[in-house]
Design a protein around this motif. Structure first.
Motif, mmCIF file in Angstrom:
data_model
loop_
_atom_site.group_PDB
_atom_site.id
_atom_site.type_symbol
_atom_site.label_atom_id
_atom_site.label_comp_id
_atom_site.label_asym_id
_atom_site.label_seq_id
_atom_site.Cartn_x
_atom_site.Cartn_y
_atom_site.Cartn_z
ATOM 1 N N GLU A 1 -23.289 -55.305 -43.805
ATOM 2 C CA GLU A 1 -22.607 -57.297 -43.587
ATOM 3 C C GLU A 1 -22.656 -56.126 -41.788
ATOM 4 O O GLU A 1 -21.145 -56.301 -41.611
ATOM 5 N N VAL A 2 -23.226 -56.493 -40.678
ATOM 6 C CA VAL A 2 -22.697 -56.180 -38.899
ATOM 7 C C VAL A 2 -22.205 -57.550 -38.507
ATOM 8 O O VAL A 2 -23.447 -58.763 -38.825
ATOM 9 N N ALA B 1 -33.234 -53.120 -26.375
ATOM 10 C CA ALA B 1 -32.053 -52.095 -26.050
ATOM 11 C C ALA B 1 -31.628 -51.422 -24.875
ATOM 12 O O ALA B 1 -32.396 -51.129 -23.988
ATOM 13 N N LEU B 2 -30.331 -51.418 -25.197
ATOM 14 C CA LEU B 2 -29.436 -51.035 -23.912
ATOM 15 C C LEU B 2 -29.705 -49.336 -24.236
ATOM 16 O O LEU B 2 -29.351 -48.653 -25.215
ATOM 17 N N PRO B 3 -30.101 -48.919 -22.950
ATOM 18 C CA PRO B 3 -29.379 -47.242 -23.060
ATOM 19 C C PRO B 3 -28.450 -46.506 -22.513
ATOM 20 O O PRO B 3 -28.148 -46.042 -21.423
ATOM 21 N N LEU B 4 -27.671 -46.974 -23.675
ATOM 22 C CA LEU B 4 -26.013 -46.140 -24.145
ATOM 23 C C LEU B 4 -26.010 -45.676 -25.432
ATOM 24 O O LEU B 4 -26.506 -46.024 -26.194
ATOM 25 N N ALA B 5 -24.963 -44.938 -24.801
ATOM 26 C CA ALA B 5 -24.811 -43.925 -26.455
ATOM 27 C C ALA B 5 -23.765 -44.847 -27.184
ATOM 28 O O ALA B 5 -23.629 -45.171 -26.893
ATOM 29 N N PRO B 6 -24.113 -44.235 -28.620
ATOM 30 C CA PRO B 6 -24.151 -44.930 -29.988
ATOM 31 C C PRO B 6 -22.191 -45.657 -29.460
ATOM 32 O O PRO B 6 -21.647 -43.873 -29.175
ATOM 33 N N SER B 7 -21.896 -46.217 -29.685
ATOM 34 C CA SER B 7 -20.555 -46.670 -29.229
ATOM 35 C C SER B 7 -20.249 -48.001 -30.581
ATOM 36 O O SER B 7 -21.095 -49.369 -30.181
ATOM 37 N N SER B 8 -19.292 -48.080 -30.920
ATOM 38 C CA SER B 8 -18.908 -50.310 -31.595
ATOM 39 C C SER B 8 -18.145 -50.543 -30.848
ATOM 40 O O SER B 8 -18.482 -52.258 -31.343
ATOM 41 N N VAL B 9 -18.436 -50.377 -29.925
ATOM 42 C CA VAL B 9 -17.368 -51.143 -28.790
ATOM 43 C C VAL B 9 -18.205 -51.562 -27.117
ATOM 44 O O VAL B 9 -18.599 -49.749 -26.934
ATOM 45 N N LEU C 1 -17.322 -56.666 -26.023
ATOM 46 C CA LEU C 1 -18.097 -56.953 -27.427
ATOM 47 C C LEU C 1 -17.371 -56.060 -28.432
ATOM 48 O O LEU C 1 -17.298 -54.784 -28.029
ATOM 49 N N THR C 2 -17.100 -56.261 -29.422
ATOM 50 C CA THR C 2 -17.074 -54.773 -30.718
ATOM 51 C C THR C 2 -17.938 -55.616 -32.275
ATOM 52 O O THR C 2 -17.606 -56.576 -32.681
ATOM 53 N N CYS C 3 -18.882 -54.927 -31.880
ATOM 54 C CA CYS C 3 -19.375 -54.534 -33.355
ATOM 55 C C CYS C 3 -19.168 -54.145 -35.144
ATOM 56 O O CYS C 3 -18.625 -52.902 -34.762
ATOM 57 N N GLU C 4 -18.901 -54.859 -35.959
ATOM 58 C CA GLU C 4 -17.953 -54.501 -37.684
ATOM 59 C C GLU C 4 -18.742 -54.394 -37.950
ATOM 60 O O GLU C 4 -19.678 -55.011 -38.393
#
Length: 384
Positions: free
Chosen positions: A235-236, A275-283, A255-258
């Motif tokens: 669950e995201v 999709a945004l061209p960003l490195a994987p990150s939860s924040v 923004l924080t992805c849990e």
């Protein structure tokens, strides 16, 4: 005589596994001596015999003379006519022949086909898995056997039964290497399995090495017993700060992805479905928010056992000048305007009612004051 005594001490128990055309198939261990008997030769000189060999050390048949020669360190004839090879090596594999004539003139031939072997060390499973996840391919471990000759084979077992690659739930990746100097083999076998959901929680895996020569026992690894666990639904959730996603120009949005998963999932970000061209990150941090940052945001968590899972989307907007964003437990801006208008109308009506009441009371007061004056005037007019 000393050489003969030494040779007698070195004679191996030969492994005879078949005879073809009068020849004998013999196996000898690498590094150990080997004595081949020349049948029909007199036990003592004078002898009439000839040894010929064709091995990895020769380009063609080589004749070894009983009188000795430069090949004595590799192979030489003993006083009893036997051929001694002091230390067998891979290059000594080949064919050996002896032709002897006894004192009565009878000729006897001997023919040997020699192969060498080396028992490797006990195989082992390196990098063994402690946990496996049901429903996806998992690496169980890599079985390694080192220092064997000939190469032999590796095989896997599950709960004591052979485990064969099927192209679906079981796959094996094998590699064979040979040492450039010793010629010995190293075997590797990497096992991948896809445990079925609802299967055994603690399967037992093992690996065995089987020599390439007959009548040689297999060597087995110590078993491993990883645990199998089944993943729960992923669950995201997406948390935005400030709440509601409304921010003043130049403010900051976080923004924080849990995504609760073990091991952690990879998080990627989306804006307006792209999709945004960003490195994987939860924040995801949006500093100094401007009009270009407005839009709908979501995060996508990717985990091997679940695949990509997208969070519910949130909207980021910029407040107009003088406008306050909604806060937890408060009414929205449009609700506040309506309430203020209603209070204003009620206040106006109350004030008008007070004014009307004051005017009516004043008129009544004047009328009361005017009545006595009219009464006096009537009396005066009557008396006159």
């Amino acid at each position: 005589m000393a050489a003969g005594a030494a040779a007698g001490a070195w004679v191996l128990v030969l492994s005879l596994w078949g005879a073809i055309g009068g020849g004998q198939n013999i196996t000898a261990r690498i590094g150990e001596p080997l004595v081949l008997n020349c049948k029909g030769a007199p036990k003592k000189p004078p002898q009439q015999l000839e040894w010929k060999l064709n091995t990895g050390r020769t380009e063609a048949w080589k004749v070894v003379s009983p009188q000795g020669g430069p090949w004595d360190s590799v192979a030489h004839v003993l006083p009893n006519g036997s051929l001694l090879l002091p230390a067998m090596g891979i290059q000594d594999e080949g064919t050996f022949r002896c032709r002897a004539t006894n004192r009565n003139g009878k000729e006897t031939k001997s023919n040997y086909r020699v192969r060498v072997y080396q028992i490797p060390g006990k195989p082992e499973i390196v990098d063994p898995a402690s946990e496996l996840m049901a429903g996806i391919p998992n690496k169980v471990g890599t079985c390694v056997s080192e220092g064997g000759y000939p190469a032999g084979t590796l095989s896997w077992h599950l709960d004591g039964k052979p485990l064969l690659p099927d192209g679906k739930g079981v796959s094996v990746k094998e590699e064979t290497r040979r040492h450039p100097e010793t010629g010995l083999f190293t075997l590797q076998s990497e096992l991948m399995v896809n445990p079925a959901r609802g299967g055994a929680p603690h399967p037992t895996f093992s690996c065995s090495f089987s020599p390439a020569l007959p009548r040689r026992r297999a060597l087995h690894t110590a078993p491993i017993q990883p645990s199998v666990w089944e993943p729960v639904p992923l669950e995201v959730q997406l948390v935005v700060e400030p709440k509601g996603g409304a921010v003043a120009p130049g403010g900051t949005v976080t923004l924080t992805c849990e995504a609760p998963a073990q091991p952690s999932a990879q998080i990627h970000w989306m804006k307006d479905g792209i999709a945004l061209p960003l490195a994987p990150s939860s924040v995801l941090l949006l500093p100094e928010v401007g009009p270009q940052d407005q839009g709908t945001y979501s995060c996508v968590a990717t985990h091997p056992s679940h695949g990509p899972q997208e969070s519910p989307a949130v909207s980021i907007s910029i407040l107009e000048t003088g406008e306050e964003g909604p806060t937890a437990g408060s009414v929205g801006g449009s609700g506040l305007g309506t309430l203020a208008l209603a209070l204003g109308i009620l206040g106006g009506l109350g004030t008008a009612a007070l004014l009307i009441g004051a005017i009516i009371w004043r008129r009544q007061q004047r009328q009361r004051e005017e009545r006595p004056q009219k009464t006096r005037r009537r009396r005066r007019s009557t008396q006159s």
